[in-house]
Design a protein around this motif. Structure first.
Motif, short mmCIF file in Angstrom:
data_model
loop_
_atom_site.label_atom_id
_atom_site.label_comp_id
_atom_site.label_asym_id
_atom_site.label_seq_id
_atom_site.Cartn_x
_atom_site.Cartn_y
_atom_site.Cartn_z
N SER A 86 -17.55 3.63 -71.65
CA SER A 86 -17.96 2.80 -70.53
C SER A 86 -19.29 3.29 -69.97
N ALA A 87 -19.98 2.41 -69.23
CA ALA A 87 -21.22 2.80 -68.58
C ALA A 87 -20.96 3.95 -67.60
N PHE A 88 -19.83 3.88 -66.91
CA PHE A 88 -19.46 4.94 -65.97
C PHE A 88 -19.34 6.28 -66.67
N ASN A 89 -18.63 6.31 -67.79
CA ASN A 89 -18.44 7.56 -68.52
C ASN A 89 -19.76 8.08 -69.08
N ALA A 90 -20.63 7.16 -69.53
CA ALA A 90 -21.93 7.57 -70.04
C ALA A 90 -22.77 8.21 -68.94
N ALA A 91 -22.73 7.63 -67.74
CA ALA A 91 -23.47 8.19 -66.61
C ALA A 91 -22.90 9.55 -66.20
N MET A 92 -21.57 9.67 -66.20
CA MET A 92 -20.94 10.94 -65.86
C MET A 92 -21.34 12.01 -66.87
N SER A 93 -21.33 11.68 -68.14
CA SER A 93 -21.68 12.63 -69.17
C SER A 93 -23.11 13.12 -69.01
N TYR A 94 -24.03 12.18 -68.76
CA TYR A 94 -25.43 12.57 -68.57
C TYR A 94 -25.58 13.47 -67.35
N THR A 95 -24.91 13.11 -66.27
CA THR A 95 -25.02 13.87 -65.02
C THR A 95 -24.47 15.28 -65.19
N LEU A 96 -23.33 15.42 -65.85
CA LEU A 96 -22.74 16.74 -66.07
C LEU A 96 -23.66 17.63 -66.90
N LYS A 97 -24.32 17.06 -67.89
CA LYS A 97 -25.13 17.86 -68.81
C LYS A 97 -26.52 18.17 -68.25
N ASN A 98 -27.07 17.28 -67.43
CA ASN A 98 -28.47 17.40 -67.06
C ASN A 98 -28.77 17.52 -65.56
N VAL A 99 -27.81 17.20 -64.73
CA VAL A 99 -28.08 17.10 -63.29
C VAL A 99 -27.39 18.19 -62.48
N ILE A 100 -26.21 18.60 -62.90
CA ILE A 100 -25.48 19.65 -62.18
C ILE A 100 -26.04 21.00 -62.61
N LYS A 101 -26.56 21.74 -61.64
CA LYS A 101 -27.22 23.01 -61.92
C LYS A 101 -26.47 24.16 -61.25
N GLY A 102 -26.80 25.38 -61.67
CA GLY A 102 -26.23 26.57 -61.06
C GLY A 102 -25.00 27.07 -61.80
N THR A 103 -24.36 28.05 -61.21
CA THR A 103 -23.14 28.63 -61.77
C THR A 103 -22.05 28.62 -60.71
N TYR A 104 -20.83 28.62 -61.17
CA TYR A 104 -19.67 28.62 -60.27
C TYR A 104 -19.69 29.87 -59.41
N PRO A 105 -19.46 29.77 -58.10
CA PRO A 105 -19.03 28.57 -57.36
C PRO A 105 -20.17 27.87 -56.63
#
Length: 220
Positions: A86-105
């Motif tokens: 889905s478009a939603f899943n594609a956007a989530m995948s891109y965001t997880l790989k390229n937009v979320i930065k840093g390390t836990y927590p």
């Protein structure tokens, strides 16, 4: 004794070659719409919340907080980029790989790297953020006739409120040939930081462009 064990734990319905219901050892028998099936018994997970799992859940939650308010926009922006998903899943995948930065927590969203649209439609030139009273405005240079760009392509403008995790957007109020578009924002956004994105979609809806990060601003 063996026969008694099978009778108690699982019921054989059509002789020894038929289906059964219940549990026999680590196998569970059941049926669905008249079809008999067997499955393995679920194994207990000793540590269902490992550090890696917790970190991944936090990343997913942060990505979802960005995507959820713009889901309707994403349905258009990512529809040509979504392959076997889905478009939603594609956007989530891109965001997880390229937009979320840093390390836990301490994960963060890099809004400058976020994309709200992906596609092959040509983008305009010289995109700029404007300072208009009571509006979020952007301008661009019309490049109709270059590659597949047409002056009838619709501008898709989106403003994301990072403080409230809300968004306002418009997908058809201006065309490429208008060289500008604006958005009204809620009155309770005053004092909040917003991130602005611009993309284009063809008049027939078959093509979309990559989005551009136009910039951020504090609503006054």
């Amino acid at each position: 004794c063996l026969t008694k064990f099978f009778t108690v734990m699982g019921t054989i319905k059509q002789g020894i070659l038929g289906g059964f219901s219940g549990k026999v050892g680590t196998v569970v028998g059941s049926s669905w719409k008249g079809i008999s099936y067997m499955r393995g018994q679920a194994q207990n997970v000793k540590n269902p919340r490992t550090a890696k799992q917790v970190a991944q859940r936090d990343k997913f939650s942060l990505a979802l907080s960005f995507i959820r308010p713009i889901q309707s926009f994403i349905q258009i922006g990512f529809k040509t980029y979504a392959h076997r998903q889905s478009a939603f899943n594609a956007a989530m995948s891109y965001t997880l790989k390229n937009v979320i930065k840093g390390t836990y927590p301490s994960f963060t969203i890099d809004y400058t790297q976020a994309m709200v649209s992906r596609g092959s439609l040509a983008k305009p030139l010289n995109i700029q953020k404007l300072n208009n009273d009571n509006e979020i405005a952007v301008s661009w240079q019309d490049n109709s006739g270059t590659a597949n760009a047409l002056d009838t392509d619709f501008a898709m403008v989106l403003a994301y409120n990072a403080n409230k995790q809300e968004a306002v957007y418009d997908i058809s109020s201006a065309c490429r040939g208008d060289e500008g578009a604006s958005l009204r924002y809620p009155s309770d956004w005053v004092g909040d930081t917003v991130h602005i994105y611009l993309a284009f979609v063809s008049e027939d809806g078959t093509l979309v462009s990559d989005s551009d990060y136009v910039g951020s601003m504090t609503i006054e």
